[in-house]
Write a protein that holds these residues in place. Structure first.
Motif, PDB file in Angstrom:
ATOM      1  N   PRO A  66       0.867  -1.187   0.121  1.00 32.04           N
ATOM      2  CA  PRO A  66       0.087   0.045   0.020  1.00 32.04           C
ATOM      3  C   PRO A  66       0.745   1.324   0.128  1.00 32.04           C
ATOM      4  N   ASN A  67       0.374   2.321  -0.767  1.00 33.62           N
ATOM      5  CA  ASN A  67       1.295   3.588  -0.698  1.00 33.62           C
ATOM      6  C   ASN A  67       2.719   3.776  -0.984  1.00 33.62           C
ATOM      7  N   SER A  68       2.764   2.772  -2.202  1.00 33.67           N
ATOM      8  CA  SER A  68       4.149   2.812  -2.273  1.00 33.67           C
ATOM      9  C   SER A  68       4.580   3.095  -3.651  1.00 33.67           C
ATOM     10  N   GLY A  69       3.548   4.044  -4.263  1.00 28.81           N
ATOM     11  CA  GLY A  69       3.963   4.550  -5.700  1.00 28.81           C
ATOM     12  C   GLY A  69       4.442   6.055  -5.621  1.00 28.81           C
ATOM     13  N   ARG A  70       5.329   6.437  -4.837  1.00 30.20           N
ATOM     14  CA  ARG A  70       5.940   7.506  -4.694  1.00 30.20           C
ATOM     15  C   ARG A  70       7.108   7.614  -5.640  1.00 30.20           C
ATOM     16  N   LEU A  71       7.458   8.471  -6.245  1.00 32.08           N
ATOM     17  CA  LEU A  71       8.531   8.710  -7.001  1.00 32.08           C
ATOM     18  C   LEU A  71       9.546   9.812  -6.617  1.00 32.08           C
ATOM     19  N   ILE A 182      -3.609  16.459 -11.811  1.00 33.11           N
ATOM     20  CA  ILE A 182      -2.201  16.964 -11.531  1.00 33.11           C
ATOM     21  C   ILE A 182      -1.582  16.528 -10.095  1.00 33.11           C
ATOM     22  N   ARG A 183      -0.643  15.932  -9.961  1.00 31.84           N
ATOM     23  CA  ARG A 183       0.223  15.913  -8.803  1.00 31.84           C
ATOM     24  C   ARG A 183       1.752  16.470  -9.142  1.00 31.84           C
ATOM     25  N   SER A 184       2.333  17.050  -8.222  1.00 33.94           N
ATOM     26  CA  SER A 184       3.515  17.783  -8.509  1.00 33.94           C
ATOM     27  C   SER A 184       4.791  17.524  -7.531  1.00 33.94           C
ATOM     28  N   SER A 294     -12.361  12.206  -0.481  1.00 37.87           N
ATOM     29  CA  SER A 294     -11.024  11.707  -0.565  1.00 37.87           C
ATOM     30  C   SER A 294     -10.928  10.940  -1.677  1.00 37.87           C
ATOM     31  N   HIS A 295      -9.388  10.797  -2.137  1.00 38.98           N
ATOM     32  CA  HIS A 295      -9.003  10.430  -3.256  1.00 38.98           C
ATOM     33  C   HIS A 295      -7.695  10.291  -3.352  1.00 38.98           C
ATOM     34  N   GLY A 296      -6.981   9.126  -3.873  1.00 40.15           N
ATOM     35  CA  GLY A 296      -5.679   8.793  -3.812  1.00 40.15           C
ATOM     36  C   GLY A 296      -5.029   9.590  -5.023  1.00 40.15           C
ATOM     37  N   CYS A 297      -3.779   9.846  -4.916  1.00 37.17           N
ATOM     38  CA  CYS A 297      -2.980  10.379  -5.699  1.00 37.17           C
ATOM     39  C   CYS A 297      -2.120   9.311  -6.643  1.00 37.17           C
ATOM     40  N   HIS A 298      -2.031   8.064  -5.943  1.00 38.68           N
ATOM     41  CA  HIS A 298      -1.706   7.004  -7.119  1.00 38.68           C
ATOM     42  C   HIS A 298      -2.564   5.668  -6.819  1.00 38.68           C
ATOM     43  N   PRO A 299      -2.597   4.788  -7.644  1.00 34.01           N
ATOM     44  CA  PRO A 299      -3.417   3.489  -7.637  1.00 34.01           C
ATOM     45  C   PRO A 299      -2.363   2.792  -6.302  1.00 34.01           C
ATOM     46  N   GLY A 300      -3.419   2.325  -5.138  1.00 32.69           N
ATOM     47  CA  GLY A 300      -2.567   1.609  -4.432  1.00 32.69           C
ATOM     48  C   GLY A 300      -2.554   2.485  -3.022  1.00 32.69           C
ATOM     49  N   CYS A 301      -2.881   3.743  -3.243  1.00 36.91           N
ATOM     50  CA  CYS A 301      -2.829   4.467  -1.902  1.00 36.91           C
ATOM     51  C   CYS A 301      -4.232   4.174  -1.152  1.00 36.91           C
ATOM     52  N   ILE A 302      -4.172   3.810   0.265  1.00 39.33           N
ATOM     53  CA  ILE A 302      -5.177   3.475   0.978  1.00 39.33           C
ATOM     54  C   ILE A 302      -5.619   4.539   2.022  1.00 39.33           C
ATOM     55  N   ILE A 303      -4.660   5.482   1.850  1.00 39.24           N
ATOM     56  CA  ILE A 303      -4.950   6.782   3.183  1.00 39.24           C
ATOM     57  C   ILE A 303      -5.814   7.788   2.483  1.00 39.24           C
ATOM     58  N   ARG A 304      -5.440   8.065   1.249  1.00 36.80           N
ATOM     59  CA  ARG A 304      -6.309   8.828   0.650  1.00 36.80           C
ATOM     60  C   ARG A 304      -6.486  10.507   1.063  1.00 36.80           C
ATOM     61  N   CYS A 305      -5.486  10.930   1.153  1.00 35.04           N
ATOM     62  CA  CYS A 305      -5.528  12.438   1.938  1.00 35.04           C
ATOM     63  C   CYS A 305      -5.884  13.506   0.861  1.00 35.04           C
ATOM     64  N   SER A 306      -5.904  13.018  -0.488  1.00 40.03           N
ATOM     65  CA  SER A 306      -6.426  14.157  -1.553  1.00 40.03           C
ATOM     66  C   SER A 306      -7.805  14.012  -1.609  1.00 40.03           C
ATOM     67  N   GLN A 307      -8.483  14.910  -2.532  1.00 41.28           N
ATOM     68  CA  GLN A 307      -9.857  15.251  -2.665  1.00 41.28           C
ATOM     69  C   GLN A 307     -10.161  16.130  -3.904  1.00 41.28           C
ATOM     70  N   MET A 488       7.516   4.804  -0.458  1.00 35.05           N
ATOM     71  CA  MET A 488       6.217   5.147   0.476  1.00 35.05           C
ATOM     72  C   MET A 488       5.931   6.441   0.599  1.00 35.05           C
ATOM     73  N   CYS A 489       4.519   7.006   0.755  1.00 34.01           N
ATOM     74  CA  CYS A 489       4.258   8.058   0.945  1.00 34.01           C
ATOM     75  C   CYS A 489       4.550   8.282   2.502  1.00 34.01           C
ATOM     76  N   LEU A 490       4.952   9.501   2.732  1.00 31.28           N
ATOM     77  CA  LEU A 490       5.602   9.973   4.088  1.00 31.28           C
ATOM     78  C   LEU A 490       4.259   9.784   5.127  1.00 31.28           C
ATOM     79  N   PHE A 491       2.900   9.867   4.744  1.00 30.08           N
ATOM     80  CA  PHE A 491       1.915   9.790   5.655  1.00 30.08           C
ATOM     81  C   PHE A 491       1.767   8.359   6.234  1.00 30.08           C
ATOM     82  N   VAL A 492       2.625   7.305   5.686  1.00 30.34           N
ATOM     83  CA  VAL A 492       2.352   6.106   6.469  1.00 30.34           C
ATOM     84  C   VAL A 492       3.230   6.320   7.789  1.00 30.34           C
TER      85      VAL A 492
HETATM   86  S1  SF4 Z   1      -1.887   9.754   1.410  1.00 25.90           S
HETATM   87 FE1  SF4 Z   1      -2.012  11.450  -0.147  1.00 25.90          FE
HETATM   88  S2  SF4 Z   1      -0.116  12.179  -0.529  1.00 25.90           S
HETATM   89 FE2  SF4 Z   1       0.012   9.972   0.240  1.00 25.90          FE
HETATM   90  S3  SF4 Z   1      -0.081   8.450  -1.297  1.00 25.90           S
HETATM   91 FE3  SF4 Z   1      -1.962   8.816  -0.747  1.00 25.90          FE
HETATM   92  S4  SF4 Z   1      -3.084  10.846  -1.927  1.00 25.90           S
HETATM   93 FE4  SF4 Z   1      -0.913  10.562  -2.110  1.00 25.90          FE
END
Ligand code: SF4
Lengths: 579, 74
Positions: A66-71, A182-184, A294-307, A488-492
């Motif tokens: 989960p949440n491992s799609g960050r670049l 868009i993500r940045s 809530s919305h995930g910035c990449h497939p596999g994000c289960i925290i979904r802090c975006s919107q 990993m996304c830092l929010f893990v």
């Molecule tokens: S928690 Fe937020 S920043 Fe982290 S991967 Fe999910 S949507 Fe992206």
């Protein structure tokens, strides 16, 4: 096979080979920072031919973790002059990992002034001229649609927006997300580096790629399950971030007196609920339509802090509407209307600039008399003008340090010329140590001491006192450098900070994937080594401990309501990197 | 004594987001939480006059008590 790809824009030659021996076992930030330190001349001009731009997925990217799609994206920063690692969501990381590409480097600089598109697919890498339709001010939203049409809806896209084409110091690299929004890779002007190499877009097509190989699939699955449970069981990672987004911090920081307002002259405002996370949640729910809480910035994000934040009629305005952006425009620049802030956020994504740098530069420009305080319409126009760019737009996109200088101000909230984000270091002392010492320039994500200072996750430290802060800022920066290397996304962090089993599961996943035996101590060492490499680059670029300081005004201008100043001594600050 | 109570995020489901409350002298945060029938387990961040506090902290006349569930961002 693990591939390492280089594209030399001077000769338009592509070299593809195995990952060099010394980078085996590295991913994400560990890989980008080691590479930049090894190969980029520290004293080079960031926009000259000797800078190199590197993209690397994390160690776990492309797997089912989960949440491992960050670049990670690395280079020398044109904003700070330091080494830079930017971390982003979107589709790139997982696609690169599935294709076996450990890193992708863009180097050199073409002699002509044409813009190019680099395309990477299973057949290799090709370079072609960018179509006129996406150049000369075409916004990122439209460019993504045009490129989707040309290359297929499923490809990943990285873009230098209009600001990147103009090599503005706050230009980011914009990445297509799962819904073609868009993500940045936001901070430090890496979009200008991409633009300086005349690369308008990078397309990645993983059609035909196989799943990422995992040495011990059973062990991996078991660890991934424990890890996912740790995230979902934690009230912040499992529910809070999905419900309120990062914008929930408006009210907390305001209450704590650490919400920098009116260009860092106060720590609290009285119109906070105009644009708090609670209000965002209520508005999105009430307006319906395209809105998504809530919305995930990449497939596999289960925290979904975006919107997805919609307008009054329910039509999508913007996504990934972050606390830092809302704070900067709302509290620091005094724009009181939430929708006005949302439209500016959209415009910043569309033109491709860092929303923190711009928001803080705008507030500084307001103090300097360039823009009326709180004037959202004026700011929106200036951001749109960054696509041209008009002289005023160029100045604001130059970043906070440049604006402060041009306006003759001493109250300029930057460290190493990068704008200080949404937490006042006088009232939240731990984060001040991170701002001062991280090799990135002022960056809250480099060691998020807000966690233990304010949120009481992972530690419980008085934000107004110095006690325990040095050790804490050190540990947070080391841990972050390691997490940034995993993809990993830092929010893990919220899910594993107080859950040793969750943290172990993260390490177990890496071990299961690569058939290795890392321990927690090894992970710490990895983090330390990344910071040392980054600092080594900065040192050779001319940075000393004297650059690890907060702006001087914070030492003598107390901030309300707690009436506190920044009081760490230089010797104390230097202790953070004593390891 | 009279204090001001501020509630945030999910705690706003129980009462207004800000209100004044009369409590006996030197009441603790815990006493206020009980009095308001708030779910104590859901309270993760407590501030009195913008400073971090614990459940057993005693309140004084005019204090502003802010209560948050576990939330985070970055
Ligand atoms: S928690 Fe937020 S920043 Fe982290 S991967 Fe999910 S949507 Fe992206």
């Amino acid at each position: 096979m693990e591939q390492f790809i280089r594209v030399d824009m001077t000769t338009q030659q592509v070299t593809s080979g195995p990952l060099p021996e010394k980078y085996v076992g590295l991913g994400g930030r560990a890989l980008t920072s080691n590479f930049v330190n090894d190969e980029v001349k520290p004293t080079c001009h960031a926009l000259g031919k000797n800078n190199k731009l590197i993209f690397a997925p994390g160690l776990l990217s492309g797997t089912s973790a989960p949440n491992s799609g960050r670049l990670s994206v690395g280079a020398k920063s044109p904003l700070t002059g330091t080494i830079k690692e930017c971390n982003t969501g979107g589709l790139f990381s997982q696609k690169m990992a599935k294709m076996g590409i450990k890193a992708f480097v863009v180097e050199g600089k073409p002699a002509d002034d044409k813009f190019y598109i680099i395309k990477i697919d299973m057949n290799g890498v090709s370079i072609e001229e960018a179509p006129e339709s996406i150049l000369g001010g075409c916004g990122n939203y439209e460019a993504i649609q045009i490129l989707n049409e040309k290359y297929g809806a499923k490809v990943g896209i990285a873009l230098a927006g209009p600001a990147g084409e103009h090599r503005l110091p706050s230009a980011n690299i914009s990445f297509k997300d799962p819904e073609s929004n868009i993500r940045s890779a936001g901070r430090g002007g890496l979009g200008a580096v991409m633009g300086s190499k005349n690369v308008k877009a990078i397309i990645i097509d993983d059609a035909g790629a196989k799943p990422v190989p995992v040495a011990d699939p059973e062990k991996f699955r078991a660890a991934a399950k424990i890890f996912a449970k740790a995230l979902l069981d934690h009230p912040v990672a499992g529910q809070g971030l999905a419900a309120y987004g990062t914008d929930v911090l408006v009210n907390i920081l305001n209450e704590a007196g650490g919400l920098p307002a009116h260009n860092f002259t106060a720590g609290r405002i009285d119109y906070n609920d105009n644009f708090s996370g609670e209000t965002m949640n209520a508005l999105i729910t009430e307006r319906g339509g395209d809105g998504k809480v809530s919305h995930g910035c990449h497939p596999g994000c289960i925290i979904r802090c975006s919107q997805w934040y919609p307008d009054k009629k329910g039509k999508y305005i913007t996504s990934g509407f972050e606390y830092e952006t809302v704070w900067g425009l709302g509290a620091d620049a005094g724009i009181k209307d939430f929708d006005a802030i949302a439209y500016i956020d959209r415009a910043m994504d569309d033109v491709g600039v860092d929303s923190i740098e711009i928001a803080v530069a705008v507030a500084t420009a307001m103090e300097g008399g360039l823009i009326p305080w709180g004037d959202g319409e004026a700011v929106l126009q200036i951001v749109k003008d960054m696509a041209k760019p008009t002289p005023l737009a160029r100045i604001i996109a130059g970043g906070c340090a440049i604006v402060g200088k041009l306006c003759g101000l001493y109250r300029v909230p930057v460290v190493k010329d990068q704008a200080i984000p949404a937490y006042d270091p006088r009232a939240v002392k731990g984060i001040g140590l991170t701002y001062a010492t991280t090799p990135m320039g002022a960056d809250h994500t480099a060691g998020y001491c807000i966690s233990g200072n304010i949120l009481k996750v992972g530690a419980d430290i008085d934000p107004l006192k110095k006690d325990g802060q040095i050790e804490y800022a050190r540990a947070m920066q080391i841990g972050t450098a390691a997490v940034d290397s995993t993809g990993m996304c830092l929010f893990v962090y919220f899910g594993i900070a107080d859950n040793p089993g969750g943290y172990q599961a993260l390490i177990d996943m890496i071990n299961a994937q690569y058939g290795i035996n890392l321990t927690a101590a090894d992970v710490d060492k990895l983090g330390e080594s990344v910071l040392k490499v980054e600092r080594d680059f900065n040192k050779r670029a001319g940075f000393t401990n004297a650059h690890d300081r907060l702006p001087e005004f914070m030492e003598y201008e107390p901030i309300e309501p707690h009436n506190v100043v920044w009081d760490f001594t230089p010797e104390e600050i230097d202790e953070v990197y004593n390891f | 004594m009279t204090i001001t109570v501020k509630l945030f995020a999910t705690l706003r489901a129980y009462h207004d987001k800000i209100f004044e409350l009369a409590m006996p002298e030197a009441s603790t945060v815990e006493a206020v939480v009980t009095h308001l029938e708030l779910p104590a387990n859901d309270i993760a961040i407590i501030m009195i006059n913008g400073r971090g506090a614990k459940m057993d902290a005693k309140l004084e006349e005019g204090d502003v008590l802010a209560l948050f569930p576990p939330v985070g961002g970055g």
